[in-house]
Design a protein around this motif. Structure first.
Motif, mmCIF file in Angstrom:
data_model
loop_
_atom_site.group_PDB
_atom_site.id
_atom_site.type_symbol
_atom_site.label_atom_id
_atom_site.label_comp_id
_atom_site.label_asym_id
_atom_site.label_seq_id
_atom_site.Cartn_x
_atom_site.Cartn_y
_atom_site.Cartn_z
ATOM 1 N N SER A 3 49.900 -7.404 -83.918
ATOM 2 C CA SER A 3 50.485 -7.005 -82.622
ATOM 3 C C SER A 3 50.785 -8.209 -81.741
ATOM 4 N N ILE A 4 51.304 -9.262 -82.359
ATOM 5 C CA ILE A 4 51.739 -10.431 -81.596
ATOM 6 C C ILE A 4 53.227 -10.325 -81.285
ATOM 7 N N ILE A 5 53.973 -9.725 -82.201
ATOM 8 C CA ILE A 5 55.402 -9.496 -82.001
ATOM 9 C C ILE A 5 55.741 -8.073 -82.422
ATOM 10 N N SER A 6 56.864 -7.582 -81.908
ATOM 11 C CA SER A 6 57.393 -6.287 -82.357
ATOM 12 C C SER A 6 58.899 -6.404 -82.520
ATOM 13 N N GLU A 7 59.432 -5.651 -83.438
ATOM 14 C CA GLU A 7 60.869 -5.660 -83.689
ATOM 15 C C GLU A 7 61.558 -4.783 -82.657
ATOM 16 N N VAL A 8 62.551 -5.340 -81.955
ATOM 17 C CA VAL A 8 63.197 -4.596 -80.871
ATOM 18 C C VAL A 8 64.681 -4.344 -81.094
ATOM 19 N N GLY A 9 65.221 -4.768 -82.223
ATOM 20 C CA GLY A 9 66.631 -4.489 -82.475
ATOM 21 C C GLY A 9 67.225 -5.441 -83.494
ATOM 22 N N SER A 10 68.467 -5.132 -83.864
ATOM 23 C CA SER A 10 69.167 -5.979 -84.842
ATOM 24 C C SER A 10 70.622 -6.166 -84.427
ATOM 25 N N PRO A 11 70.874 -6.835 -83.285
ATOM 26 C CA PRO A 11 72.267 -7.059 -82.883
ATOM 27 C C PRO A 11 72.969 -8.033 -83.825
ATOM 28 N N GLY A 42 34.354 -7.537 -66.378
ATOM 29 C CA GLY A 42 35.182 -7.841 -65.221
ATOM 30 C C GLY A 42 36.410 -8.668 -65.533
ATOM 31 N N TYR A 43 36.761 -8.816 -66.799
ATOM 32 C CA TYR A 43 37.977 -9.534 -67.146
ATOM 33 C C TYR A 43 38.651 -8.836 -68.318
ATOM 34 N N ILE A 44 39.949 -9.067 -68.451
ATOM 35 C CA ILE A 44 40.713 -8.506 -69.561
ATOM 36 C C ILE A 44 40.611 -9.474 -70.742
ATOM 37 N N PRO A 45 40.164 -9.021 -71.914
ATOM 38 C CA PRO A 45 40.056 -9.916 -73.075
ATOM 39 C C PRO A 45 41.364 -10.662 -73.348
ATOM 40 N N ILE A 46 41.237 -11.920 -73.687
ATOM 41 C CA ILE A 46 42.420 -12.757 -73.942
ATOM 42 C C ILE A 46 43.261 -12.139 -75.057
ATOM 43 N N GLY A 47 44.534 -12.000 -74.784
ATOM 44 C CA GLY A 47 45.458 -11.479 -75.784
ATOM 45 C C GLY A 47 45.616 -9.972 -75.772
ATOM 46 N N LEU A 48 44.739 -9.247 -75.051
ATOM 47 C CA LEU A 48 44.819 -7.789 -75.104
ATOM 48 C C LEU A 48 46.091 -7.266 -74.449
ATOM 49 N N PHE A 49 46.446 -7.826 -73.282
ATOM 50 C CA PHE A 49 47.640 -7.353 -72.581
ATOM 51 C C PHE A 49 48.879 -7.516 -73.456
ATOM 52 N N ALA A 50 49.038 -8.699 -74.058
ATOM 53 C CA ALA A 50 50.212 -8.953 -74.900
ATOM 54 C C ALA A 50 50.229 -8.021 -76.107
ATOM 55 N N SER A 51 49.079 -7.836 -76.747
ATOM 56 C CA SER A 51 49.017 -6.952 -77.917
ATOM 57 C C SER A 51 49.308 -5.515 -77.536
ATOM 58 N N LEU A 52 48.816 -5.092 -76.360
ATOM 59 C CA LEU A 52 49.027 -3.715 -75.922
ATOM 60 C C LEU A 52 50.506 -3.423 -75.701
ATOM 61 N N ASN A 105 39.902 -3.027 -83.050
ATOM 62 C CA ASN A 105 39.504 -3.018 -84.461
ATOM 63 C C ASN A 105 40.096 -4.203 -85.232
ATOM 64 N N LEU A 106 41.241 -4.700 -84.758
ATOM 65 C CA LEU A 106 41.891 -5.827 -85.423
ATOM 66 C C LEU A 106 41.234 -7.160 -85.087
ATOM 67 N N HIS A 107 40.644 -7.245 -83.891
ATOM 68 C CA HIS A 107 40.112 -8.513 -83.408
ATOM 69 C C HIS A 107 38.601 -8.398 -83.216
ATOM 70 N N GLU A 108 37.876 -9.181 -83.974
ATOM 71 C CA GLU A 108 36.413 -9.068 -83.975
ATOM 72 C C GLU A 108 35.813 -9.373 -82.605
ATOM 73 N N TYR A 109 36.411 -10.338 -81.855
ATOM 74 C CA TYR A 109 35.839 -10.706 -80.567
ATOM 75 C C TYR A 109 36.002 -9.605 -79.506
ATOM 76 N N MET A 110 36.871 -8.617 -79.790
ATOM 77 C CA MET A 110 37.041 -7.484 -78.864
ATOM 78 C C MET A 110 36.272 -6.251 -79.320
ATOM 79 N N ARG A 111 35.769 -6.277 -80.550
ATOM 80 C CA ARG A 111 35.299 -5.049 -81.188
ATOM 81 C C ARG A 111 34.177 -4.360 -80.409
#
Length: 352
Positions: free
Chosen positions: A21-29, A70-80, A153-159
């Motif tokens: 969940s680092i990138i997602s496909e958004v189209g094929s122009p 009290g903080y958002i785990p690093i990378g969670l916002f981008a992955s979400l 489940n994908l990232h052990e440090y967030m599990r």
């Protein structure tokens, strides 16, 4: 965005980034596959602490996501937002690494904003009507909750982290302190929220208003919140279909023809975007000729808004376009649950 065909990344690395969940496909122009990678975007400089002035005006309270530390785990916002962009569509190219806007449905143009603040992740919904907001919010809550579980489940440090949903504390929106987080005690029984601040709220419990409960399916109350924080006034739920039928029977709705030159703009104000997908059955109900509707369908095969506008234009040409006939059509049970819209139009165009 990454372009696989341009040779920037190998297929294996691109697939690995999609899996995590680092990138997602958004189209094929133009035959080139384009990917969305929010971690490469610049931050939105306007994102800071929320202000109570903007919050009290909202009909749908922002949903907050917080973790006990009290903080958002690093990378969670981008992955979400990457995972959710696979379900929904990016609103436009003006996106930021801490502020992403998605379109839930291209037909209704319902917008969902994700904002990463200092210690909470905020989700805002912008819809044309409360009815549409209920659908979008309940669907969004389910997707967000499942997406976060998948990411952890994908990232052990967030599990082992535990996320909580909540809202801005109602008391903090009235006093002098800054808006702060109050946890929803049970999203399956969303009756109360608990402010976790010892000072000044002293861990008080608050009842959820309708603007909070709109996020939870089957928990909408017949509650009108006159002033945020005041005692809610319980009202019996309106039977909009029956109310409209009574107004029609008593000749309370204007039967005047709609003035095409002077009232077209008012017509578009009265008709929310949630009606766009039903342009065809609504046109039939308004006695627009079947042949004309079929031509519109051919001219606008995937454009609901364009089809809706063209249908209204043909309806105006019939010479029978009136507020009364519009209300009668929208109030028909066979069309669907649009009596609340019919009621609002009837109230706006009562006989004087």
């Amino acid at each position: 965005p990454l372009n696989r065909d341009g040779g920037v990344q190998s297929n294996a690395i691109v697939d690995l980034m999609k899996h995590h969940s680092i990138i997602s496909e958004v189209g094929s122009p133009h035959g080139n596959t384009v990917y969305f990678m929010p971690s490469l975007l610049r931050p939105d400089p306007s994102v800071g602490e929320e202000t109570k002035e903007s919050l009290v005006k909202l009909e749908c309270s922002p949903l907050l996501l917080r973790f006990p530390d009290g903080y958002i785990p690093i990378g969670l916002f981008a992955s979400l937002v990457v995972k959710l962009s696979e379900q929904w569509t990016l609103k436009d190219q003006q996106q930021y690494k801490n502020h992403i806007s998605l379109i839930e449905n291209r037909q209704t143009l319902s917008e969902i904003e994700f904002i990463q603040r200092a210690n909470v992740l905020e989700v805002r919904v912008d819809c044309d009507s409360i009815l549409e907001a209920r659908k979008v919010c309940t669907n969004a809550l389910e997707l967000i909750d499942q997406a976060i579980k998948d990411i952890k489940n994908l990232h052990e440090y967030m599990r082992n982290t535990c996320h909580k949903f909540g809202f801005y504390c109602p008391q903090s929106l009235q006093g002098n302190e800054k808006p702060h987080f109050a946890v929803c005690l049970d999203i399956n029984k969303p009756e109360k929220m608990l402010c976790t601040n010892t000072i000044p709220c002293q861990k008080k419990r608050f009842s959820l208003f309708q603007k909070h409960k709109i996020w939870f399916p089957g928990h909408e109350d017949p509650v009108e919140e006159m002033v945020l924080g005041s005692t809610p006034v319980l009202l019996p739920p309106k039977n909009y279909r029956q109310e409209v039928e009574t107004m029609i029977k008593d000749n309370q709705i204007s039967s005047n023809k709609i003035d095409r030159d002077n009232e077209s703009s008012q017509l578009m104000i009265d008709l929310p975007r949630e009606l766009y997908p039903i342009w065809y059955p609504l046109g039939l109900s308004l006695d627009v000729r079947l042949a004309e509707l079929n031509i519109i369908n051919k001219d606008h095969p995937i454009d609901c808004q364009g089809s809706f506008m063209a249908m209204l234009n043909e309806w105006m040409k019939t010479g029978r376009a009136s507020w009364l006939s519009l209300v009668q059509s929208l109030n028909r049970e066979s069309l669907g649950n649009y009596s609340e819209i019919a009621y609002n139009i009837a109230m706006n165009h009562r006989c004087t």
